[in-house]
Design an enzyme around this catalytic site. Structure first.
Site, short mmCIF file in Angstrom:
data_model
loop_
_atom_site.label_atom_id
_atom_site.label_comp_id
_atom_site.label_asym_id
_atom_site.label_seq_id
_atom_site.Cartn_x
_atom_site.Cartn_y
_atom_site.Cartn_z
N LYS A 147 0.82 -1.21 0.00
CA LYS A 147 0.00 0.00 0.00
C LYS A 147 0.86 1.28 0.00
CE LYS A 147 -3.97 -2.25 2.27
NZ LYS A 147 -4.95 -2.17 3.37
N TYR A 175 -12.49 -2.72 -3.38
CA TYR A 175 -13.03 -2.69 -2.02
C TYR A 175 -14.56 -2.70 -2.00
CZ TYR A 175 -8.45 -1.96 0.18
OH TYR A 175 -7.16 -2.11 0.66
N ASN A 185 -2.11 0.11 6.88
CA ASN A 185 -1.59 -1.19 7.34
C ASN A 185 -0.72 -1.93 6.32
OD1 ASN A 185 -3.67 -1.87 5.68
ND2 ASN A 185 -4.82 -3.05 7.18
N HIS A 196 -2.04 -5.46 1.51
CA HIS A 196 -3.33 -6.12 1.26
C HIS A 196 -3.04 -7.52 0.75
CE1 HIS A 196 -7.32 -7.09 -0.34
NE2 HIS A 196 -6.66 -7.58 -1.36
N GLU A 208 -9.84 -9.99 -7.77
CA GLU A 208 -8.88 -8.90 -7.53
C GLU A 208 -7.71 -8.96 -8.51
OE1 GLU A 208 -7.87 -9.29 -3.36
OE2 GLU A 208 -9.91 -8.81 -2.73
P1 IDP Z 1 -7.92 -7.04 5.41
O1 IDP Z 1 -7.07 -6.02 4.69
O2 IDP Z 1 -7.20 -7.65 6.57
O3 IDP Z 1 -8.52 -8.06 4.48
P2 IDP Z 1 -10.60 -5.88 5.57
O4 IDP Z 1 -11.57 -6.14 6.66
O5 IDP Z 1 -10.86 -6.50 4.24
O6 IDP Z 1 -9.15 -6.24 6.09
O7 IDP Z 1 -10.53 -4.30 5.40
C1 IDP Z 1 -9.90 -3.73 4.28
C2 IDP Z 1 -9.03 -2.59 4.73
O8 IDP Z 1 -9.84 -1.56 5.28
C3 IDP Z 1 -8.04 -2.93 5.84
O9 IDP Z 1 -6.85 -3.49 5.37
C4 IDP Z 1 -7.81 -1.59 6.49
O10 IDP Z 1 -6.86 -0.85 5.74
C5 IDP Z 1 -9.16 -0.90 6.33
N1 IDP Z 1 -9.96 -1.03 7.55
C6 IDP Z 1 -10.57 -2.14 8.04
N2 IDP Z 1 -11.21 -1.89 9.17
C7 IDP Z 1 -11.03 -0.57 9.42
C8 IDP Z 1 -11.44 0.31 10.46
O11 IDP Z 1 -12.15 -0.09 11.39
N3 IDP Z 1 -11.03 1.61 10.36
C9 IDP Z 1 -10.27 2.07 9.33
N4 IDP Z 1 -9.84 1.28 8.34
C10 IDP Z 1 -10.21 -0.02 8.38
MG MG Z 2 -9.90 -7.86 2.98
#
Ligand code: IDP
Ligand code: MG
Length: 147
Positions: free
Chosen positions: A9, A49, A112, A115, A126
């Protein structure tokens, strides 16, 4: 044999840790079969997304992933999807275990670093969103017999 999409990212490139993160996937034994630098469009980010469209952080998420270049990779291996998820670590920054990418590098869930696709259907969808068929290269590695 599975393939999964990995995105390094914007924060990963801005922090200058891309090499280290790519290295973790390589060292594990996953094979990189496609890779490119890309500034993701809002359209492709929204499609990527789509499952989070109704979430309060959707706008922030699309804004973040399109804010600066990313590295897109397809990696391949036995159980590659789950293996890549394990290497990445838990979604919530506070839950990500040390030793995982997020556990070692992430303070805030919204930034984070990485992905990884969460299942076979999303991996296919994807990968097709970001790569044309001819951009994915099949090749053999002599080391695979040792991995
Ligand atoms: P993942 O990346 O571990 O699959 P997902 O639940 O698919 O997690 O969420 C996609 C992305 O959305 C996450 O990687 C993170 O960057 C962001 N995200 C998820 N939950 C939150 C939140 O509660 N606040 C802000 N960003 C979030
Ligand atoms: Mg995800």
């Amino acid at each position: 044999m599975e393939r999964t999409l990995v995105i390094l990212k914007p924060d990963c490139l801005q922090r200058g840790i891309s090499g280290e993160i790519i290295s973790r996937f390589e060292k594990k034994g996953l094979k990189i079969v496609a890779m490119k630098l890309s500034l993701i469009s809002k359209e492709k980010a929204s499609y990527h997304y789509d499952e989070h469209k109704a979430k309060p952080f959707f706008g922030e998420l699309v804004g973040f992933i399109t804010s600066s270049p990313v590295i897109l990779m397809v990696v391949e291996g036995d159980d590659a999807i789950k293996m890549a998820r394990k290497l990445s670590g838990a979604t919530k920054a506070i839950d990500a275990e040390p030793g995982t990418i997020r556990g070692d590098f992430v303070m805030h869930t919204g930034q984070n670093v990485v992905h990884t696709s969460d299942g076979p259907e999303s991996a296919k969808r994807e990968i097709e969103n970001f790569f044309a068929k001819e951009e994915i290269i099949e090749y053999t590695r002599n080391i695979d017999q040792w991995i």
